[in-house]
Design a protein around this motif. Structure first.
Motif, PDB file in Angstrom:
ATOM      1  N   PRO A  66       0.827  -1.224   0.000  1.00  0.00           N
ATOM      2  CA  PRO A  66       0.000   0.000   0.000  1.00  0.00           C
ATOM      3  C   PRO A  66       0.857   1.268   0.000  1.00  0.00           C
ATOM      4  O   PRO A  66       0.915   2.011   0.976  1.00  0.00           O
ATOM      5  CB  PRO A  66      -0.812  -0.137   1.285  1.00  0.00           C
ATOM      6  CG  PRO A  66       0.072  -0.918   2.205  1.00  0.00           C
ATOM      7  CD  PRO A  66       0.842  -1.864   1.329  1.00  0.00           C
ATOM      8  N   ILE A  67       1.511   1.530  -1.104  1.00  0.00           N
ATOM      9  CA  ILE A  67       2.392   2.684  -1.218  1.00  0.00           C
ATOM     10  C   ILE A  67       1.700   3.762  -2.046  1.00  0.00           C
ATOM     11  O   ILE A  67       1.072   3.467  -3.073  1.00  0.00           O
ATOM     12  CB  ILE A  67       3.731   2.286  -1.864  1.00  0.00           C
ATOM     13  CG1 ILE A  67       4.451   1.238  -1.014  1.00  0.00           C
ATOM     14  CG2 ILE A  67       4.633   3.502  -2.041  1.00  0.00           C
ATOM     15  CD1 ILE A  67       5.759   0.772  -1.602  1.00  0.00           C
ATOM     16  N   ASP A  68       1.798   4.973  -1.601  1.00  0.00           N
ATOM     17  CA  ASP A  68       1.248   6.109  -2.333  1.00  0.00           C
ATOM     18  C   ASP A  68       2.101   6.337  -3.581  1.00  0.00           C
ATOM     19  O   ASP A  68       3.207   6.872  -3.505  1.00  0.00           O
ATOM     20  CB  ASP A  68       1.243   7.348  -1.430  1.00  0.00           C
ATOM     21  CG  ASP A  68       0.542   8.536  -2.070  1.00  0.00           C
ATOM     22  OD1 ASP A  68       0.173   8.435  -3.262  1.00  0.00           O
ATOM     23  OD2 ASP A  68       0.383   9.564  -1.391  1.00  0.00           O
ATOM     24  N   ARG A  69       1.584   5.906  -4.729  1.00  0.00           N
ATOM     25  CA  ARG A  69       2.378   5.996  -5.961  1.00  0.00           C
ATOM     26  C   ARG A  69       2.638   7.447  -6.360  1.00  0.00           C
ATOM     27  O   ARG A  69       3.703   7.761  -6.896  1.00  0.00           O
ATOM     28  CB  ARG A  69       1.653   5.276  -7.099  1.00  0.00           C
ATOM     29  CG  ARG A  69       1.250   3.835  -6.803  1.00  0.00           C
ATOM     30  CD  ARG A  69       2.475   2.969  -6.592  1.00  0.00           C
ATOM     31  NE  ARG A  69       2.117   1.584  -6.293  1.00  0.00           N
ATOM     32  CZ  ARG A  69       1.952   0.631  -7.207  1.00  0.00           C
ATOM     33  NH1 ARG A  69       2.099   0.910  -8.491  1.00  0.00           N
ATOM     34  NH2 ARG A  69       1.629  -0.607  -6.857  1.00  0.00           N
ATOM     35  N   ALA A  70       1.693   8.323  -6.113  1.00  0.00           N
ATOM     36  CA  ALA A  70       1.899   9.726  -6.479  1.00  0.00           C
ATOM     37  C   ALA A  70       3.045  10.339  -5.668  1.00  0.00           C
ATOM     38  O   ALA A  70       3.893  11.055  -6.200  1.00  0.00           O
ATOM     39  CB  ALA A  70       0.606  10.514  -6.280  1.00  0.00           C
ATOM     40  N   ALA A  71       3.047  10.075  -4.362  1.00  0.00           N
ATOM     41  CA  ALA A  71       4.140  10.596  -3.534  1.00  0.00           C
ATOM     42  C   ALA A  71       5.459   9.969  -3.928  1.00  0.00           C
ATOM     43  O   ALA A  71       6.504  10.631  -3.912  1.00  0.00           O
ATOM     44  CB  ALA A  71       3.834  10.331  -2.063  1.00  0.00           C
ATOM     45  N   LEU A  72       5.427   8.695  -4.283  1.00  0.00           N
ATOM     46  CA  LEU A  72       6.657   8.027  -4.698  1.00  0.00           C
ATOM     47  C   LEU A  72       7.195   8.631  -5.986  1.00  0.00           C
ATOM     48  O   LEU A  72       8.414   8.742  -6.169  1.00  0.00           O
ATOM     49  CB  LEU A  72       6.384   6.530  -4.871  1.00  0.00           C
ATOM     50  CG  LEU A  72       7.593   5.626  -5.094  1.00  0.00           C
ATOM     51  CD1 LEU A  72       8.522   5.683  -3.902  1.00  0.00           C
ATOM     52  CD2 LEU A  72       7.138   4.189  -5.339  1.00  0.00           C
ATOM     53  N   ALA A  73       6.290   9.027  -6.887  1.00  0.00           N
ATOM     54  CA  ALA A  73       6.730   9.622  -8.145  1.00  0.00           C
ATOM     55  C   ALA A  73       7.321  11.014  -7.936  1.00  0.00           C
ATOM     56  O   ALA A  73       8.205  11.429  -8.693  1.00  0.00           O
ATOM     57  CB  ALA A  73       5.554   9.693  -9.122  1.00  0.00           C
ATOM     58  N   ARG A  74       6.858  11.738  -6.907  1.00  0.00           N
ATOM     59  CA  ARG A  74       7.412  13.076  -6.655  1.00  0.00           C
ATOM     60  C   ARG A  74       8.840  13.008  -6.141  1.00  0.00           C
ATOM     61  O   ARG A  74       9.634  13.925  -6.351  1.00  0.00           O
ATOM     62  CB  ARG A  74       6.531  13.821  -5.649  1.00  0.00           C
ATOM     63  CG  ARG A  74       5.188  14.262  -6.221  1.00  0.00           C
ATOM     64  CD  ARG A  74       4.542  15.312  -5.340  1.00  0.00           C
ATOM     65  NE  ARG A  74       4.279  14.824  -4.002  1.00  0.00           N
ATOM     66  CZ  ARG A  74       3.141  14.237  -3.627  1.00  0.00           C
ATOM     67  NH1 ARG A  74       2.166  14.047  -4.526  1.00  0.00           N
ATOM     68  NH2 ARG A  74       2.963  13.832  -2.392  1.00  0.00           N
ATOM     69  N   GLY A  75       9.186  11.925  -5.464  1.00  0.00           N
ATOM     70  CA  GLY A  75      10.540  11.768  -4.960  1.00  0.00           C
ATOM     71  C   GLY A  75      10.796  12.650  -3.758  1.00  0.00           C
ATOM     72  O   GLY A  75       9.896  13.302  -3.214  1.00  0.00           O
TER      73      GLY A  75
END
Length: 322
Positions: A66-75
């Motif tokens: 359950p990882i927030d993909r949007a936050a992960l993409a922002r780095g």
């Protein structure tokens, strides 16, 4: 020259040659011990630059983290926060059990999940597939892979090596890592950076304070009871062991001023106080190459002891010749 004097001279020369050979032998013996010490340190410490790693296939798509993909993409900090909210040890332990059998997770280091986190952070697309991770092995498996342990763990290490799922490589973590309770993850990077910062803080504090104080005391400060008391205090502090300054830093900077522990600033302040007290060699002491102060002299009747001669450096004052 008579024969007796010739014999005495020959004995003296022979004694000098023996003494010289004894000194040379002592130096060679010391160098031999030093070489043995350094060689032993290199041989026994070379293993710290190598690390055993195990290959573990992890099906991240099936794990459905359950990882927030949007936050992960922002780095950046957003990606770190998104990964910190997820338990990455669980899917890695399950993958190890599936690959090595029940209890396979015990073959991995406690910090093996950091490799998984770094992989997801650097490549978010890995969440949709299976990735082969080379993760650090646990300490028992590491010792067995180096031939320093036997028993079932040695058999496991031999089997994994034959299957191509275990190898020993250079431990880059040792150069860049910080202190850790896990010996596999421990490194010298944190201590090295802290030492450099402490040295910079010490230089920034000790150099201007020590040099400028020495110049003021020697060239500009009036000769009175205060400056004499300051020089006596500095001379006394120069003989204080460094451990006493460490206790001073603990008592003043940590317990009274409540500065952060293990901070380069605290170490620099403490070492700077030690260095300033040790700057006695920057101040010429009374009686070094010049006459002593005559208490009968007035302030207007003093001159440099070496005035008019070649010994004009490092001199105090004396009465002019009457």
């Amino acid at each position: 020259m008579n024969s007796a004097a010739t014999r005495r001279l020959a004995r003296r020369h022979a004694a000098e040659r023996r003494f010289r050979l004894m000194g040379l032998g002592a130096i060679c013996l010391s160098l031999g011990f030093l070489a043995f010490l350094l060689g032993t340190m290199l041989v026994q410490g070379a293993g710290g630059f190598r690390r055993t790693e195990v290959r573990v296939p992890v099906d991240l798509a099936a794990a459905a983290l359950p990882i927030d993909r949007a936050a992960l993409a922002r780095g950046g900090a957003a990606a770190d926060a998104a990964l910190a909210a997820v338990d990455l040890e669980r899917p890695l332990a399950a993958a190890a059990d599936a690959a090595f059998g029940r209890g396979g997770a015990r073959l991995l280091s406690d910090g093996a999940w950091l490799t998984l986190r770094r992989t997801i952070r650097d490549n978010p697309a890995a969440l949709a597939r299976t990735v082969d991770l080379w993760v650090p092995a646990a300490a028992p498996l590491d010792l067995a892979a180096r031939g320093k342990a036997d028993g079932p763990v040695a058999a496991t290490a031999a089997r994994l090596r034959a299957e191509g799922r275990l190898h020993i490589g250079f431990a880059w973590q040792f150069l860049g890592g910080a202190d850790s309770t896990d010996p596999v993850l421990a490194g010298i990077g944190g201590a090295f950076r802290g030492s450099l910062l402490t040295m910079l803080a010490t230089f920034a504090i000790a150099f201007p304070v020590g040099v400028l104080a020495a110049l003021y005391l020697e060239e500009y400060a009036p000769r009175n009871g205060w400056t004499d008391a300051i020089e006596v205090s500095i001379n006394n502090l120069a003989a204080v062991p460094s451990i006493i300054f460490g206790l001073l830093g603990l008592a003043v900077f940590l317990n009274v001023m409540h500065l952060p522990r293990s901070a380069p600033l605290v170490g620099g302040l403490t070492a700077g106080a030690d260095d300033d007290a040790g700057d006695r060699h920057l101040r010429p002491q009374r009686g070094e190459g010049c006459a002593a102060v005559d208490p009968r002299c007035g302030a207007g009747r003093r001159r440099l002891a070496g005035a008019g001669s070649s010994s004009t450096t490092s001199c105090r004052w004396r009465c002019p010749a009457s």
